[in-house]
Structures are given as structure tokens and as C-alpha cells.
Design an enzyme around this catalytic site. Structure first.
Site, PDB file in Angstrom:
ATOM      1  N   ASP A 140      -5.772   3.142   3.164  1.00 18.87           N
ATOM      2  CA  ASP A 140      -5.030   4.191   4.042  1.00 18.87           C
ATOM      3  C   ASP A 140      -5.083   3.550   5.481  1.00 18.87           C
ATOM      4  O   ASP A 140      -5.003   2.407   5.534  1.00 18.87           O
ATOM      5  CB  ASP A 140      -5.507   5.427   3.744  1.00 18.87           C
ATOM      6  CG  ASP A 140      -4.622   6.795   3.988  1.00 18.87           C
ATOM      7  OD1 ASP A 140      -4.118   6.635   5.106  1.00 18.87           O
ATOM      8  OD2 ASP A 140      -4.155   7.329   3.047  1.00 18.87           O
ATOM      9  N   HIS A 214      -4.591  10.119   9.009  1.00 17.73           N
ATOM     10  CA  HIS A 214      -4.302   9.948   7.632  1.00 17.73           C
ATOM     11  C   HIS A 214      -5.207   9.846   6.652  1.00 17.73           C
ATOM     12  O   HIS A 214      -5.633  10.294   5.775  1.00 17.73           O
ATOM     13  CB  HIS A 214      -3.008   9.487   7.504  1.00 17.73           C
ATOM     14  CG  HIS A 214      -2.163   9.653   6.194  1.00 17.73           C
ATOM     15  ND1 HIS A 214      -2.498   8.954   5.106  1.00 17.73           N
ATOM     16  CD2 HIS A 214      -1.070  10.195   5.982  1.00 17.73           C
ATOM     17  CE1 HIS A 214      -1.913   9.365   4.076  1.00 17.73           C
ATOM     18  NE2 HIS A 214      -0.669  10.030   4.537  1.00 17.73           N
ATOM     19  N   SER A 542       0.719  12.575   0.102  1.00 24.45           N
ATOM     20  CA  SER A 542      -0.495  11.881   0.358  1.00 24.45           C
ATOM     21  C   SER A 542      -1.570  13.066   0.214  1.00 24.45           C
ATOM     22  O   SER A 542      -2.578  12.362   0.086  1.00 24.45           O
ATOM     23  CB  SER A 542      -0.279  11.534   2.063  1.00 24.45           C
ATOM     24  OG  SER A 542       0.482  10.315   2.106  1.00 24.45           O
TER      25      SER A 542
END
Length: 760
Positions: A140, A214, A542
Site C-alpha cells: 500500500d 491509506h 480498499s
């Protein structure tokens, strides 16, 4: 040895031609991934990197090393900086299967454990204590290591089998890792090449540190520790925790400001496999492509050969049909659903109508005095979408602006309104998002509403000469009904790469998810957002992907001898397809009932997955037979499985013959499709199962035998299911759905069935 000598000679001869061509070429260089036909290196070289690097150095007149990455485990080949002419010359080699320009992939951007039943005593909560031997690798945007979600208090020593490391960087010391966060690496060569050899943003440096948020969010969702009093600026207050709170976390930063480049992703996967992860979690993806062109699919195949479970997000391109990413059958493809938690906000209009929406706005509010509403719906204007530069200050100053959802980010619309002088925003869905509501931490008072409510507000603004509104906010509400609901943004089937494999596999929580956050950026992700928070609420597949990654870690701890396909089967066949009102799952897009092209096998139920009764196991050889049944060359199959001795002497007559836990029946020009499945008893000895079939009226389904009697644990039994379409059904039906369920008093082992009358 003769064939190897021939390979070395022909490859070196071709690279020598590159020297001549590169000396006359001023063409811009790009990153290319070179797919080698034979991955066996000559004995003269210690590593693949030594081999490729020596070859490129001897053949290219380049001042810097053209070799960016040499892949060892995830992919048979390397990534290099080449100009188009050099890439074309490589393609002409008999020893090179393909040369592909680097692909850019995108990110598929505290109540969850209770919603999934993980807080009850026994069951998976007990297995969580044993998950400290399980390592979850997350590819990520990196990690914010100071987050309390990565606190290692009470954790035992790191497993001695772990070969990973924490890399140093200008803003990242290896000492920031601990017994919880046991690995942190970054891979940026592909990104830097695409950026002209440097980082696009000065604040981006080569380091595992997460400056996007994220990666910290997904890593803590999968395996974050318990953190009390967590919230986003007061919203969703409570204890935050990941799915497998005692599992280890290793992060591989492969995503940067302009995306995630395939060459960097492969390097991260390659390293994660060598480091010794047990689960790979990737909340990223792109479009669909044949598996031999899909770098994630090829890397994932290498992972499952090592017994590593691979979970990927399905994508956020819903509700468009056939919009899935990451559809390889050896990957767990995860869609998104809602929780039973909401963040209500209200819009009181001047006509006394009060509409409910959602919001995570946490500021002072706009008071109780009604103000005017503006809806800039003019021809040849983007003002209705509130795109940057589309609003005139003289029209919106001091008013609430009605903005249509779509095109640009939801939080950016609020920033556009604020910058133009607006004091509030109503964000109204269009047909594309239906009734799906996603809460955001806006920079100004804002309420998001569904399409039906949005249409009513639009009509009010158009018809009333002096429309007004007051916005207010209701905090956090639990036990929302119905839930879960399939998110409208969650990508949908059918699977265009292999229509005979039903995708997505499952859905998990992916809307308004609270998890850890990077303190380098505000909760909206906008540069102008100066707020700092240790937790944030985000939505996307996600977010659902790491839920399943963490659950897989728990199942791995409970059943260390299970294969990745057995774990996948357990999560799929025990998934549920009814909501908390006992009705079939609904789709936020339009509000109608959902179907397996949207929710796959259903919403995961981890407690039941712990004891599924039966599993559909798949061996590596069966995956190879599946690949051989596709219209791929033998070279392509060998390159995916990385075994030059594969001959495809055995293959399925139909790709749908793979021992998959679900069915996708494509009739095409046939009326009869027949599949045989093999189930393994992981329940008690002496278990007896009977079959129940649900089918549309246009299809007759028969199963033989109708009863399975397992004398021992681990026993395997076959059954054959025959699907017969009615004559003329193709003229009246495009698709339909059903199920095949094996059950007894303790277990229901459910397989969804999707029917299609064309090749999709």
C-alpha cells in the site's frame, strides 16, 4: 546445458544489438517489465540480478544501471529502463515472452469487529490469541509507525522464520518497528522513472513512511492492536481494533502520489514472498487482462504456491457491469458492503421538509438561521458538479450550495464551495450512486443525500423563488437497518477474463470504516486540510479487502494445515445473503435486491467460517489444468506457473470445471452444462449432508448423489451437478441466479450459481 547455452548466447546477442541502437537513440526511456521465457539463470551468476545486470551493462551505453528490479519469486523476469526501440528489440528474442510498458494501478480507496461477531467469547476471539505466529503483508502507501494500532505490548518474540526487515529512510528509523510492526520496506523505482527520475512532490522521499494515510488505514484494519477511545473528531467513538489483533504486520510501500506502478508492486510482492508473509493484502488494482499480462495475478500465483493467502479489492467502479479487478481464481476478490452504523445529518428546507443524509463534519456548524440554496445547473457548465473553478463567488457567497456527486472527489467539492465563499453544501447522488450514502469529514458543514432525496431538493430549488436550508448533524447511530447493503461503488461481475469463474468472491465491511491514519495529512487528504487525527473514516473496497485479509490470518491460526484455497472456501461457503431484517441483501444502487455479480457468495461470517463443515480445496496442479483450459499458449502458461516442464497434457474441458466454491454457468450455444466438484470433510466423522437446489424457472438443476456420507475427517467425496436450460431460454433471459447448498443440522455449505446465456 546445451539449451541453456543457446539461451545465454541468443539473449546476449540480442542485447549487444541494443548497444548499437541505444547509441543512436535519443528517445525517452520508460520502465518496461520483461517477461522471460526461461527463468533459470546460468550457474556462472550467483543471483538473477547479477545475471540481468551484467547482461544489460555489457550491452547498453547507459551512465546508470538500466536494471530497476530483478524478480526472484513473484515473476519470471525483470524491470528495466528502456527506450521504445530497445524494448522492441527485446521482444524479438526467442527467449523473451513479452515486454510490457509499466502499468499504473490505483488504490481502491471501530464497529466492524462487533458487526462481524469477533467480540464474542470463544471461537475466533480465542484463535486471535494464537495469531501471533501469522504475518500479514500489506502492499500500500506505507505506514505511520507511531500509531497506537501498532503497539506491541504483550506480544511474544518475532517468529524466527521471519526474513524481513525495517528499512531506514530520512524520516523512518528501523527502531520504529517492533514485535507488532515487524517489517517496513519501500519500492519506488518504477514511480521515479515515470516521474522523470525524481519524485513529483518534494515531500515524497524514499521511505516506508505513510504520507497518504491509506496504507496505515488498511494495515490497522487487517491486524491493528486494540486502541481505546478511538474516533474521528468525535465520530465512531469506541475501541478500534483490527481483525487479527495479535497477528504481525509487514508493510511494503508500493504506492506513491501518482499511483502504484506494476514494477514496484511486483518488487513488493517478490520481497514479501521471500520475507515469509502468510497473508498478502492488496487494496489496489487496475483493469482486467489475461492472466499472463496481469502482474498482480502472476505474483499472486507465486504466493499461493508458497501457501500464502492473497486478498485483493474488487475495485470501486460499480455499479457498472463487468467492472471487476483482480479476478484470478487463486485471488480472494473482495467487494464492499455497509455496516450497521451511520452518521446522520439533516437538511431542513424552507418548505419545512426535513431530509436525512450523512456527514462527518465536526466543526462549529452553520447555526439555526436558514440561508439561501444555490444549484448551478446551467447548460455548458460544471457548476452542478462543483468542480474547481466552476462556482462564481457572487452567486454562492454566504449560501448553501447543492452539488451533484460524481467526477471529482466528494471532499474536494466541499473545498470548492468553501473557497468560493459558500458556508454549506448538500451533496446529492445521481443515478450512478443511487441511494448509497458515504460520510466524509468535510471542511465545511455538508450533508450527503441519496438520489431520491437529491431529486426532491433539486426540484425545490428550481421551483421556489427563495429556496433556503439549515444543515445540522446527529453524531453516531448504531443498529442501522437494513444492513449490510452492497455499496454502489463496489465493482460488479460478470468476470470478463474467465466468465466461468464467479466474481467477486465475497463482500466485507467497506463503507465508513474507522481505522488508524497518518498524521502527515488531514482526514480529507486535501493539502489545504490542516486538521490532524490519529484515526480516520474511509470507504472503498480498499477497506473491505483488509477485513478479509485479517480474517484469513485468524483462520490460518486456527487451521495452520489449511491451504489458501481451503481458507477461501470456508469464508465463501459460510457467507450470508440476508440482512439484519431477514430480507435478501439489497444493493445501494437503486435499492433493489442484490445478486452474486454484486455480492459473490455473500457477506463474510467469520464465526461460521471457523467451522465450515466442508471445503472445496484446489491444488496447484488443478490451477495449472485450469490455465491449460484457456486459450493461452504453452509459453504463457509456463510463465505464469514458472515451471518450464508444464506440458498441459491434462486440462479441463471447460474452465468452470475448476473445483471452485461457486458456480458460473455460461450456456453459450449449449443447453447442458455439467460440473463435478470435490468436497473435503473438515467437520466431524460420520457427518451426513443433503443437497438443496434453488434455480430459476428457465433452468433445471440436478445433483448426483443427493446425499454425502463422510465416515472420517478429511474424507473427500465428489458430486456432479447438471444444469439444463429450457429451450428458447436464451431468447427470454440474459442472466439468472440460484444456489446449491449442502447442509445438515450443524452446517450449511452454500455455493451461489450465476447463469448466463451468452459469452458475456
Amino acid at each position: 546445458m546445451a539449451s541453456m547455452a543457446t539461451f545465454c548466447f541468443s539473449f546476449m546477442a540480442l542485447l549487444s544489438l541494443l548497444l548499437l541502437r541505444s547509441g543512436h537513440s535519443a528517445m525517452a526511456k520508460h520502465t518496461y517489465i520483461v517477461h522471460m521465457q526461461n527463468g533459470e539463470k546460468p550457474l556462472a551468476y550467483h543471483t538473477h540480478r547479477d545475471w540481468y545486470s551484467a547482461s544489460l551493462h555489457s550491452s547498453l551505453s547507459s551512465s546508470s544501471d538500466s536494471l530497476l528490479y530483478s524478480y526472484t519469486s513473484a515473476y519470471p523476469g525483470f524491470a528495466a529502463s528502456l527506450d521504445p526501440d530497445e524494448a522492441e528489440l527485446l521482444r524479438q528474442s526467442n527467449d523473451v515472452l513479452g515486454v510490457y510498458e509499466d502499468t499504473v494501478y490505483t488504490l481502491h480507496t471501530t464497529r466492524t469487529p462487533e458487526f462481524l461477531g469477533l467480540e464474542v467469547d470463544g471461537g475466533l476471539s480465542t484463535q486471535d490469541q494464537a495469531s501471533h505466529d501469522v504475518i500479514v503483508g500489506v502492499l500500500d502507501t506505507g505506514v505511520w509507525p507511531e500509531s497506537k494500532s501498532f503497539d506491541d505490548t504483550g506480544m511474544p518474540e518475532i517468529p524466527i522464520r521471519w526474513h524481513g526487515a525495517c528499512e531506514s529512510g530520512p524520516d523512518f528509523e528501523p527502531s520504529l518497528c517492533n514485535k507488532k510492526l515487524i517489517g517496513a520496506r519501500s519500492f519506488s523505482k518504477g514511480y521515479q522513472m515515470a516521474s522523470g527520475g525524481s519524485f513529483v512532490k518534494e515531500k515524497e522521499i524514499v521511505s516506508p513512511r505513510d504520507r497518504d494515510g491509506h496504507g496505515t488505514h488498511t494495515a490497522s484494519t487487517a491486524a491493528g492492536a486494540h486502541v481505546a477511545n478511538a474516533s474521528l473528531l468525535g465520530y465512531a467513538s469506541g475501541t478500534a481494533r483490527g481483525m487479527a489483533t495479535n497477528a504481525r504486520v509487514a508493510v511494503y510501500k508500493v504506492c506513491w502520489s501518482t499511483g502504484c506502478f506494476g514494477s514496484d508492486i511486483l518488487a513488493g510482492m517478490d520481497r514479501a514472498i521471500e520475507d515469509g508473509v502468510d497473508v498478502l493484502s492488496m487494496s489496489l488494482g487496475g483493469g482486467s487482462a489475461p492472466y499472463y499480462r496481469d502482474t498482480i495475478a502472476i505474483g499472486a500465483f507465486s504466493a499461493i504456491q508458497r501457501g500464502i493467502f492473497v486478498s485483493c479489492s474488487a475495485g470501486n467502479s460499480g455499479p457498472s457491469r463487468a467492472s471487476l479487478a483482480n479476478v484470478a481464481p487463486w485471488i480472494m476478490t473482495v467487494g464492499a458492503g455497509t455496516l450497521d452504523r451511520d452518521f446522520p445529518a439533516y437538511a431542513l428546507l424552507g418548505n419545512k421538509n426535513r431530509f436525512t443524509g450523512v456527514s462527518l463534519y465536526s466543526g462549529a456548524g452553520m447555526g439555526n438561521k436558514p440561508v439561501g440554496i444555490v444549484y448551478n445547473k446551467e447548460s455548458n457548465s460544471s457548476g452542478n458538479l462543483c468542480l474547481p473553478g466552476s462556482l462564481k463567488a457572487e452567486l454562492v457567497r454566504g449560501k448553501v450550495v447543492l452539488c451533484d456527486r460524481g467526477v471529482n472527489a466528494r471532499v474536494e467539492k466541499g473545498a470548492v464551495v468553501r473557497d468560493a465563499g459558500g458556508i454549506g453544501m448538500i451533496l446529492a447522488n445521481t443515478a450512478a450512486s443511487g441511494e448509497e450514502l458515504v460520510a466524509d469529514s468535510h471542511l465545511l458543514p455538508a450533508v450527503a443525500v441519496g438520489r431520491k432525496t437529491g431529486d426532491l431538493i433539486r426540484e425545490y430549488v428550481r421551483s421556489d423563488p427563495y429556496p433556503t436550508a439549515v444543515l445540522s448533524f446527529g453524531g453516531t447511530v448504531l443498529n442501522v437497518r437494513p444492513s449490510p447493503v452492497v455499496a454502489a461503488f463496489s465493482s460488479r461481475g460478470p468476470n470478463l477474463v474467465t466468465p466461468q469463474i464467479l466474481k467477486p468472491d465475497v463482500i466485507g465491511p467497506g463503507v465508513n470504516i474507522l481505522a488508524a491514519w497518518s498524521e502527515a495529512i488531514g482526514p480529507t487528504g486535501l493539502e489545504k486540510d490542516a486538521r490532524k487525527t490519529q484515526f480516520n473514516i474511509m470507504s472503498g473496497t480498499s477497506m473491505s479487502c483488509p477485513h478479509i485479509s485479517g480474517l484469513a490470518a485468524l483462520l490460518k491460526a486456527a487451521h495452520p494445515d489449511w491451504s489458501p484455497s481451503a481458507i477461501k472456501s470456508a469464508l465463501m461457503t459460510t457467507a450470508y445473503v440476508t440482512d439484519n431484517t431477514k430480507s435478501p441483501l439489497r444493493d445501494a444502487e437503486g435499492g433493489a435486491y442484490s445478486n452474486p455479480w454484486a455480492h459473490g457468495s455473500g457477506h463474510v461470517d467469520p464465526q461460521k467460517a471457523l467451522s465450515p463443515g466442508l471445503v472445496y480445496d484446489i491444488s496447484i496442479q488443478q490451477y495449472i489444468q485450469f490455465l491449460c483450459s484457456l486459450d493461452y499458449t504453452l509459453d504463457h502458461v509456463q510463465a505464469i506457473v514458472k515451471h518450464p516442464n508444464v506440458t498441459c497434457s491434462k486440462k479441463f474441458a471447460d474452465p468452470g470445471a475448476l473445483n471452485y466454491p461457486s458456480f458460473s454457468v455460461v450456456f453459450g450455444n449449449k443447453r447442458v452444462v455439467r460440473y463435478t466438484r470435490l468436497v473435503t470433510n473438515v467437520g466431524a466423522a460420520g457427518s451426513v449432508y443433503t443437497v438443496t437446489v434453488d434455480a430459476p424457472p428457465t433452468v433445471k438443476v440436478s445433483v448426483k448423489p443427493t446425499k454425502l456420507v463422510f465416515k472420517t475427517v478429511g474424507q473427500k467425496l465428489r458430486y456432479t451437478v447438471t444444469f439444463v436450460a429450457d429451450r428458447g431460454a436464451a431468447r427470454t433471459a440474459r442472466s439468472a441466479f440460484g444456489s446449491v447448498v449442502w447442509s445438515n443440522s450443524e452446517h450449511q455449505v452454500r455455493s451461489p450459481v450465476a447463469f448466463a446465456w451468452t459469452q458475456l
